[in-house]
Design an enzyme around this catalytic site. Structure first.
Site, PDB file in Angstrom:
ATOM      1  CG  ASP A   1     -24.984  79.635  18.979  1.00 51.82           C
ATOM      2  OD1 ASP A   1     -25.174  77.778  18.633  1.00 51.82           O
ATOM      3  OD2 ASP A   1     -23.964  79.612  18.848  1.00 51.82           O
TER       4      ASP A   1
ATOM      5  NE  ARG B   1     -29.888  76.267   8.603  1.00 50.20           N
ATOM      6  CZ  ARG B   1     -30.077  75.889  10.330  1.00 50.20           C
ATOM      7  NH1 ARG B   1     -29.466  76.518  10.974  1.00 50.20           N
ATOM      8  NH2 ARG B   1     -30.652  74.728  10.418  1.00 50.20           N
TER       9      ARG B   1
ATOM     10  CD  GLU C   1     -26.481  78.790  14.333  1.00 50.07           C
ATOM     11  OE1 GLU C   1     -26.962  77.632  13.493  1.00 50.07           O
ATOM     12  OE2 GLU C   1     -26.249  79.074  13.527  1.00 50.07           O
TER      13      GLU C   1
ATOM     14  CG  HIS D   1     -22.234  72.052  10.162  1.00 52.54           C
ATOM     15  ND1 HIS D   1     -20.662  72.826  10.378  1.00 52.54           N
ATOM     16  CD2 HIS D   1     -22.605  72.902  10.367  1.00 52.54           C
ATOM     17  CE1 HIS D   1     -20.926  73.408  11.409  1.00 52.54           C
ATOM     18  NE2 HIS D   1     -22.035  73.832  11.853  1.00 52.54           N
TER      19      HIS D   1
ATOM     20  CG  HIS E   1     -23.650  68.771   8.042  1.00 56.05           C
ATOM     21  ND1 HIS E   1     -24.963  69.068   8.128  1.00 56.05           N
ATOM     22  CD2 HIS E   1     -23.601  68.896   9.620  1.00 56.05           C
ATOM     23  CE1 HIS E   1     -25.730  69.064   9.134  1.00 56.05           C
ATOM     24  NE2 HIS E   1     -24.880  70.042   9.798  1.00 56.05           N
TER      25      HIS E   1
ATOM     26  CD  GLU F   1     -20.217  78.242  23.687  1.00 51.57           C
ATOM     27  OE1 GLU F   1     -18.951  77.167  23.791  1.00 51.57           O
ATOM     28  OE2 GLU F   1     -21.818  77.017  23.011  1.00 51.57           O
TER      29      GLU F   1
END
Length: 373
Positions: free
Chosen positions: A98, A217, A134, A215, A247, A120
């Site tokens: 994604d 967003r 994503e 990490h 990260h 996936e």
């Protein structure tokens, strides 16, 4: 029939981890000619996996620019990958997951009427803002992919619920289990590959290790600060130690360093290469994460996972009991962590739960599907 020409496109470390078993299988199969294109959406972290897996891309677009916006990255990736497609003219394009790279590669292939295999496929949180961006990226790919390799039946059911052609949807298992088994064998053969944590293992001897990754967003800002607060309170216990491969994103580092860098039993370390990350999973008592991959990897090693997100596109782990959603509320994270640390029965229930994500044979199943598609 002639040899099928495959172009596999990816750009981040998680994609590389989940696709190198597929690339290995394609390259070992005389039915295919496999070409690899990397966007390098992530640079250093991607290169670590390429080196470990022995993959030399035929096309390296090197698109990483510090601070670039999502729309700028998407536009640059779409044009650059399109040029590769025009030059190579593959029969299939393979993408995973994604990411912006996966979405742009799939879209560029669609524009050229080149069929897309989505590895996936079918993960859905049901919320276009969690995970962001994503959730939308994978939904976009799901519209035009012609081969959907779903890691679980729940993912396949999600696709069928979107009226995807049932003949194009196949449950393959998740290639992350293939990758984890492969790297575990490599570490057994070459222990030095995973020796990067040896000093911390000595420093924290006798303590229970909590592995931390963070990490996402959508957790930037208040969510990240709450996670840091929770970890600081957990670290006040003298029987635990936290190892946190941070990260590279400065919005993660600034918050975490402000609260955690001076704590004796918290180790803020640079991002780990894949063998050392696998080692961290193996030595951890439990994992605190907002990552998707960790929700799949840790249960394969019998490690409970507390997921610091509001939703998950991997509900199979929650349903199986290997993972628990705790969100980013500091009190909830602390409460659920201490429950696992202090209640042996609660810990055993999660540690012994069945891993629903695969058997390590997903890559070969995907190759066989491509050969007959």
């Amino acid at each position: 029939m002639g040899v099928t020409r495959i172009l596999t496109v990816f750009g981040t470390r998680p994609e590389a981890i989940k696709l190198f078993p597929v690339i290995h299988a394609l390259e070992a199969d005389p039915r295919f000619e496999n070409l690899t294109c990397v966007s390098a959406q992530h640079r250093e972290m991607l290169d670590q996996v390429l080196s470990l897996a022995g993959i030399e891309p035929q096309h390296d677009l090197d698109l990483m620019i510090a601070g670039q916006t999502l729309d700028a990255l998407t536009a640059r990736a779409l044009v650059a990958i399109g040029q590769v497609l025009d030059a190579e003219k593959p029969h299939w394009v393979v993408v995973q997951g994604d990411t912006t790279t996966a979405m742009a590669a799939g879209l560029a292939a669609y524009y050229r009427r080149i069929p897309v295999c989505h590895v996936e496929a079918g993960l859905r949180s049901g919320d276009i803002h969690h995970p962001w961006p994503e959730e939308v990226n994978r939904r976009v790919i799901g519209i035009f992919a012609q081969l959907h390799c779903a890691p679980t039946q729940a993912s396949a059911d999600a696709l069928l619920g979107e009226n995807v052609d049932p003949g194009s949807v196949h449950v393959t298992g998740n290639t992350v289990i293939d990758a984890l088994q492969w790297v575990t064998r490599r570490i057994e053969e070459e222990p030095g590959l995973a020796s990067g944590l040896a000093e911390l293992e000595r420093r924290f001897a006798g303590k229970r290790i909590i592995g931390l990754t963070c990490h996402r967003r959508e957790n930037f800002g208040e969510g990240m600060r709450d996670i840091a607060t929770a970890v600081k309170r957990i670290a006040s216990r003298d029987d635990v130690a936290v190892i946190f491969p941070m990260h590279m994103n400065p919005q993660v580092r600034a918050v975490m360093e402000a609260q955690l860098k001076d704590l004796d039993n918290v180790a803020l370390v640079e991002p780990l290469d894949y063998p050392n990350f696998a080692r961290l999973l193996s030595i951890s008592t439990l994992l605190l994460t907002d990552s998707g991959g960790v929700q799949e990897e840790a249960p394969a090693l019998g490690k409970p996972v507390l997921v610091m997100r509001q939703t998950t596109e991997r509900p199979e782990g929650v349903e199986a009991g290997t993972a628990r959603l705790v969100g980013t509320n500091a009190e909830a994270i602390l409460r659920e962590t201490e429950r696992l640390l202090d209640d042996p029965d609660a810990y055993a229930d999660m540690a012994r739960a069945h891993n629903p994500f695969g058997d390590g044979k997903a890559a070969q199943r995907i190759c066989d599907l491509l050969a007959t598609a």
